[in-house]
Design an enzyme around this catalytic site. Sequence first.
Site, PDB file in Angstrom:
ATOM      1  N   GLY A 141     -16.231   3.701  -0.911  1.00  0.00           N
ATOM      2  CA  GLY A 141     -15.278   3.876  -0.074  1.00  0.00           C
ATOM      3  C   GLY A 141     -14.937   2.981   0.784  1.00  0.00           C
TER       4      GLY A 141
ATOM      5  N   GLY B 195     -12.173   0.861   0.142  1.00  0.00           N
ATOM      6  CA  GLY B 195     -10.884   0.547  -0.064  1.00  0.00           C
ATOM      7  C   GLY B 195     -10.763  -0.681  -0.864  1.00  0.00           C
ATOM      8  N   LEU B 196     -11.867  -0.884  -1.590  1.00  0.00           N
ATOM      9  CA  LEU B 196     -11.666  -2.043  -2.729  1.00  0.00           C
ATOM     10  C   LEU B 196     -11.923  -1.364  -4.093  1.00  0.00           C
ATOM     11  CD1 LEU B 196     -14.289  -4.311  -0.652  1.00  0.00           C
ATOM     12  CD2 LEU B 196     -11.710  -4.342  -0.653  1.00  0.00           C
TER      13      LEU B 196
ATOM     14  N   ASP C  84      -5.186   0.354  -8.720  1.00  0.00           N
ATOM     15  CA  ASP C  84      -6.570   0.004  -8.907  1.00  0.00           C
ATOM     16  C   ASP C  84      -7.081  -0.305 -10.358  1.00  0.00           C
ATOM     17  OD1 ASP C  84      -6.412   0.681  -6.178  1.00  0.00           O
ATOM     18  OD2 ASP C  84      -7.290   2.498  -6.447  1.00  0.00           O
TER      19      ASP C  84
ATOM     20  N   ASP D 255       2.688   2.071  -5.017  1.00  0.00           N
ATOM     21  CA  ASP D 255       2.459   2.049  -6.355  1.00  0.00           C
ATOM     22  C   ASP D 255       3.120   3.218  -7.140  1.00  0.00           C
ATOM     23  OD1 ASP D 255       0.122   3.281  -5.160  1.00  0.00           O
ATOM     24  OD2 ASP D 255      -1.168   2.546  -6.797  1.00  0.00           O
TER      25      ASP D 255
ATOM     26  N   GLU E 117       0.772  -1.092   0.011  1.00  0.00           N
ATOM     27  CA  GLU E 117      -0.210  -0.100   0.039  1.00  0.00           C
ATOM     28  C   GLU E 117       0.786   1.077   0.001  1.00  0.00           C
ATOM     29  OE1 GLU E 117      -2.902  -0.480  -0.547  1.00  0.00           O
ATOM     30  OE2 GLU E 117      -3.595  -2.185   0.597  1.00  0.00           O
TER      31      GLU E 117
ATOM     32  N   SER F 138     -13.651   0.878  -5.659  1.00  0.00           N
ATOM     33  CA  SER F 138     -15.005   1.053  -6.452  1.00  0.00           C
ATOM     34  C   SER F 138     -14.738   2.404  -7.438  1.00  0.00           C
ATOM     35  CB  SER F 138     -16.153   1.774  -5.530  1.00  0.00           C
ATOM     36  OG  SER F 138     -15.474   2.849  -4.630  1.00  0.00           O
ATOM     37  N   SER F 139     -14.071   3.224  -7.404  1.00  0.00           N
ATOM     38  CA  SER F 139     -13.729   4.475  -8.385  1.00  0.00           C
ATOM     39  C   SER F 139     -13.058   3.482  -9.732  1.00  0.00           C
ATOM     40  CB  SER F 139     -12.837   5.333  -8.019  1.00  0.00           C
ATOM     41  OG  SER F 139     -12.767   5.778  -6.461  1.00  0.00           O
TER      42      SER F 139
HETATM   43  C1  GLA Z   1      -5.689   3.924  -3.481  1.00  0.00           C
HETATM   44  C2  GLA Z   1      -5.088   4.256  -4.772  1.00  0.00           C
HETATM   45  C3  GLA Z   1      -3.958   3.243  -5.065  1.00  0.00           C
HETATM   46  C4  GLA Z   1      -2.899   3.008  -4.091  1.00  0.00           C
HETATM   47  C5  GLA Z   1      -3.646   2.739  -2.725  1.00  0.00           C
HETATM   48  C6  GLA Z   1      -2.910   2.267  -1.625  1.00  0.00           C
HETATM   49  O1  GLA Z   1      -6.452   2.555  -3.607  1.00  0.00           O
HETATM   50  O2  GLA Z   1      -5.886   4.387  -5.622  1.00  0.00           O
HETATM   51  O3  GLA Z   1      -3.242   3.895  -6.120  1.00  0.00           O
HETATM   52  O4  GLA Z   1      -2.030   4.129  -3.952  1.00  0.00           O
HETATM   53  O5  GLA Z   1      -4.736   3.558  -2.410  1.00  0.00           O
HETATM   54  O6  GLA Z   1      -2.104   1.378  -1.811  1.00  0.00           O
END
Ligand code: GLA
Length: 448
Positions: free
Chosen positions: A142, A144-145, A204, A51, A48, A147-148
């Site tokens: 929202g 952390g999976l 993502d 990237d 995390e 969705s965007s």
């Molecule tokens: C979000 C961002 C990713 C990454 C994570 C954290 O999902 O979209 O690019 O930086 O947070 O690892």
Amino acid sequence: MTIIEPAWASEPDHKVLVARVRDAFVAKYGVEPDGVWSAPGRLNLLGEYIDFLGGSCMPMPLPYRTYVAGRLRRDGVLRAESVQMPGDERTVVIRDIHPGNLKGWFTYVAGVAWSLNQEAGDITLPAEFGADLMIDSNVPVGGGLSSSAAIECSTVLALMDLSVTLRQQVLDASSANGELRARLAQVCIRAENKVAGAHTGGLDQTASLRSAPGQALVVDFRDFSLQPVDVDLESAGLSFLVVNTNTPHELAGGEFAARRAVTECATQALGLAYLRDALPDDLRCAGLGEAEAKQWRLAAIDDLTNKAMVAMDSVTRCTEAPRGWVRHAFHDMCLVERAAYVISVADAQSPAAWSELGNLFTESFVSMRDELQVSRPEINTAVDACLDAGALGSRIVGGGFGGAVMALVETDSLYAVSQAVADAYAARGYASPEFLPMSPGFPAQRDH
Ligand code: GLA
């Protein structure tokens, strides 16, 4: 004492969801759509906030997806509505889309159209191209999976395919065309950075467009190269438990950008293209046992963090950077590459490897909580409850500040662990978490 039943979401049924978005399209627009496309959210197993620093991350596609039904228009207008926001119809003339002039969920849709038009001519949208879209999603927002990215990646495939009739050349955006998919991922990243205003990295969108079905990927973000990884939990009697803590996070806010800026400062202060380049090329510690590998990694991380802090002291805009934010980046970079190695040697007969994998997850969580400082009490409670109930490891997924927690657990104890989390939440008076069944996911595709 009242017993709190853990709330499990129902297993998503892809065919039913394809039909549902089609029906919603017909109900709104009164005609059949030309097609339906969908893209998954992702479960990031490890890595995390690295990237955008050229680190490697290990995402896998979720069975939860965003669906887009669409129909071509020939007047340059983009119109969309979402099943989740009934009545909130949005319309824009594509050539009028600019960073900053739209708000809310529609920025993820319109941003993709704008971003395609920043590309070289072969994938820009023809001038008269427009579309009517209906969107439906079961990726927790929202959470952390991602969705965007699921909206962006389903939209980009819809726009590419719908524009084909107006183009001279045929464009194959299927997953067989890895080169085009890699470009489309960049298009979606730019849409999110510039139009939605979230300064995120490429994790993502890469996971959503470029994963292999049911597999994790190790993505090296120095060059976006991919290495598929089989995570055969089933034969080892293990499962991932995914908990949506219902504490939504918001990455367009300043906290994500602040951490990105500090770690990019470290990169610059060290005179590197990517912070990942500060570490040795091979971080697997192949052949070393769990304890030796950990000892090696902690020494390397501390040494490099010290060097980075000294270098940053002499760059004015980098002074007073939180040391833990930099340390976390080096730490997670090491953890991902060790984990990929551990998975490659793990099989049903190697409980020590799976146990080390669990420990790597928890080590990353501790770093996110104490060094990167992106946890919150509800997240800590979920992770602690999973570990106390016997999980091999547990961590935050994604950008933190809320969202989802995952744990590696023995399949036989999946429900007992979910019960422990539900109980811990009830005891503290937190809103009930939701548990998400994990069947194998697959990348973005045309469904109909
Ligand atoms: C979000 C961002 C990713 C990454 C994570 C954290 O999902 O979209 O690019 O930086 O947070 O690892």
